[in-house]
Enzyme design. Structure first.
Site, PDB file in Angstrom:
ATOM      1  N   ASP A   1     -25.897 -10.953  -7.926  1.00 37.60           N
ATOM      2  CA  ASP A   1     -26.614 -10.284  -9.162  1.00 37.60           C
ATOM      3  C   ASP A   1     -26.213  -8.946  -9.093  1.00 37.60           C
ATOM      4  O   ASP A   1     -26.036  -8.141  -8.303  1.00 37.60           O
ATOM      5  CB  ASP A   1     -28.217 -10.439  -9.045  1.00 37.60           C
ATOM      6  CG  ASP A   1     -28.272 -11.967  -9.142  1.00 37.60           C
ATOM      7  OD1 ASP A   1     -27.611 -12.599  -9.753  1.00 37.60           O
ATOM      8  OD2 ASP A   1     -29.709 -12.161  -8.827  1.00 37.60           O
TER       9      ASP A   1
ATOM     10  N   ARG B   1     -35.851 -21.184 -22.696  1.00 38.92           N
ATOM     11  CA  ARG B   1     -36.765 -21.575 -20.991  1.00 38.92           C
ATOM     12  C   ARG B   1     -38.190 -21.392 -21.309  1.00 38.92           C
ATOM     13  O   ARG B   1     -38.822 -20.491 -20.972  1.00 38.92           O
ATOM     14  CB  ARG B   1     -36.137 -20.294 -20.150  1.00 38.92           C
ATOM     15  CG  ARG B   1     -34.591 -20.618 -19.791  1.00 38.92           C
ATOM     16  CD  ARG B   1     -34.146 -19.708 -19.101  1.00 38.92           C
ATOM     17  NE  ARG B   1     -32.554 -19.534 -18.877  1.00 38.92           N
ATOM     18  CZ  ARG B   1     -32.028 -18.683 -18.146  1.00 38.92           C
ATOM     19  NH1 ARG B   1     -32.487 -17.707 -17.406  1.00 38.92           N
ATOM     20  NH2 ARG B   1     -30.573 -18.833 -18.128  1.00 38.92           N
TER      21      ARG B   1
ATOM     22  N   ASP C   1     -27.823 -26.601 -17.199  1.00 41.10           N
ATOM     23  CA  ASP C   1     -28.127 -25.902 -15.926  1.00 41.10           C
ATOM     24  C   ASP C   1     -29.510 -26.007 -15.518  1.00 41.10           C
ATOM     25  O   ASP C   1     -30.386 -25.973 -16.373  1.00 41.10           O
ATOM     26  CB  ASP C   1     -28.061 -24.274 -16.182  1.00 41.10           C
ATOM     27  CG  ASP C   1     -28.028 -23.538 -15.109  1.00 41.10           C
ATOM     28  OD1 ASP C   1     -28.399 -23.970 -14.174  1.00 41.10           O
ATOM     29  OD2 ASP C   1     -27.933 -22.307 -15.327  1.00 41.10           O
TER      30      ASP C   1
ATOM     31  N   GLU D   1     -32.444  -6.926 -13.087  1.00 44.20           N
ATOM     32  CA  GLU D   1     -31.077  -7.605 -13.020  1.00 44.20           C
ATOM     33  C   GLU D   1     -30.380  -7.843 -14.382  1.00 44.20           C
ATOM     34  O   GLU D   1     -31.085  -8.045 -15.351  1.00 44.20           O
ATOM     35  CB  GLU D   1     -31.357  -9.117 -12.665  1.00 44.20           C
ATOM     36  CG  GLU D   1     -30.229 -10.044 -12.618  1.00 44.20           C
ATOM     37  CD  GLU D   1     -30.531 -11.494 -12.490  1.00 44.20           C
ATOM     38  OE1 GLU D   1     -29.777 -12.258 -13.193  1.00 44.20           O
ATOM     39  OE2 GLU D   1     -31.421 -11.820 -11.998  1.00 44.20           O
TER      40      GLU D   1
ATOM     41  N   GLN E   1     -27.440 -14.285 -24.082  1.00 42.80           N
ATOM     42  CA  GLN E   1     -26.530 -13.576 -23.366  1.00 42.80           C
ATOM     43  C   GLN E   1     -25.037 -13.960 -23.626  1.00 42.80           C
ATOM     44  O   GLN E   1     -24.926 -15.056 -24.324  1.00 42.80           O
ATOM     45  CB  GLN E   1     -26.699 -13.834 -21.700  1.00 42.80           C
ATOM     46  CG  GLN E   1     -26.654 -15.414 -21.319  1.00 42.80           C
ATOM     47  CD  GLN E   1     -26.934 -15.772 -20.118  1.00 42.80           C
ATOM     48  OE1 GLN E   1     -27.985 -15.379 -19.532  1.00 42.80           O
ATOM     49  NE2 GLN E   1     -26.347 -16.590 -19.339  1.00 42.80           N
TER      50      GLN E   1
END
Length: 322
Positions: free
Chosen positions: A223, A97, A44, A236, A112
């Site tokens: 979202d 990340r 991604d 979020e 997640q």
């Protein structure tokens, strides 16, 4: 709640959420990669500027990347595992990340539930998106009720019904504000809502937020946003959407100036119709625990690395980071 009791509550939340996600969306758990080969197009690209963690493998000489999310891998996996219409998969996704700006809700470690489900070509519409979002929201509501029964001091705060609004409607409602400012204002107003249409330019010539051009259809994504009273701010909890078809892929790559990706293996397979029509998303596990347990810092519910200055600041506030 002590750190030990917090760990027990985290397990309770994760076991409940994983089971209900599987049952209510007809998803089967599968194993997922921690890393993928460079040059396949499977990783991604997020907003297109984040650098994936990469390294070479001594035994093969291949260069591989730690995943940033599994948005594209899941779609290929549905085909490889012979899933059929109406079926889907979910997995525990762990990612790094490295370029994330660290604060009370952002970490370089991402955990997640990534999920993906096969839909029919006639289901690529807002009704399908909204009905699925509503199912996921119902799990949040039931998880909140479960925790309240176990820990009465955690009072339910989510509204009975979820609101839906598009990014264009939100811009018209709060002109002259930044995207985050209007997200917060609407979160205060509604308590919880799903914001539709992220990635394309709005009427003011700006994007509400960045979104990779080669997995979500920018008109059929969004979202899930809650008002978080602990921070007096919007939070979020999930990002999801109906995925691009071959036509939408070409259009969005052109808008993003990334048409060269059409030569990558994943994009070739999608363009030629080899991959199924799907919808899917990611649901942040630590974010869920942070919100439901009313924790101030995400480092209270996950182990990660934090700047010394942040550790000291949190300690002064009585917040212990794992």
């Amino acid at each position: 709640m002590s750190p030990k009791e917090t760990q027990k509550a985290i397990k309770m939340i994760k076991v409940f959420f994983e089971h209900e996600l599987s049952e209510r969306l007809n998803l089967t758990r599968v194993s997922a990669p921690l890393f993928v080969e460079m040059g396949t197009g499977l990783n991604d690209d997020l907003n297109g500027i984040e650098r994936p963690v990469s390294f070479d493998v001594k035994s093969t000489g291949n260069h591989i990347e730690i995943v940033q999310s599994l948005a594209k891998w899941k779609r290929k996996a549905l085909k490889d595992y012979s899933f059929t219409l109406g079926e889907g998969l979910y997995t525990n996704m762990n990612a790094i990340r490295r370029d994330e700006d660290l604060d009370k809700i952002h970490s370089i470690y991402v955990d997640q539930w990534d999920w993906e489900k096969i839909i029919g070509s006639g289901e690529r519409d807002l009704d399908t998106l909204k009905s699925t979002v509503s199912i996921i929201y119902s799990i949040f509501k039931d998880a909140e009720a479960m925790l309240h029964a176990k820990y009465p001091f955690i009072q339910p705060i989510l509204p009975d019904s979820l609101s839906f609004i598009t990014t264009e409607e939100l811009l018209a409602m709060y002109p002259g504000t930044t995207p985050k400012e209007r997200e917060r204002e609407y979160a205060i107003k509604t308590g919880a809502y799903f914001l539709i249409g992220i990635g394309d330019l709005l009427a003011d010539g700006q994007k509400h937020d960045g979104r990779a051009p080669d997995y979500d259809d920018w008109s059929l994504n969004g979202d899930l946003l809650f008002f978080n009273p602990v921070h007096d701010d919007v939070l979020e909890l999930s990002s999801m959407g109906i995925r691009v078809d071959s036509q939408t892929l070409s259009v969005q790559l052109d808008k993003a100036g990334a048409s060269d990706r059409l030569e990558l293996p994943f994009h070739k397979a999608l363009s030629s119709g080899e991959l199924p029509q799907t919808m899917g998303g990611g649901i942040g596990q630590s974010r869920i625990c942070q919100f439901l347990l009313r924790k101030y810092h995400i480092g209270e519910v996950q182990c990660s690395i934090w700047p010394e200055s942040m550790i000291r600041e949190m300690k002064e506030m009585g917040v212990t980071l794992l």
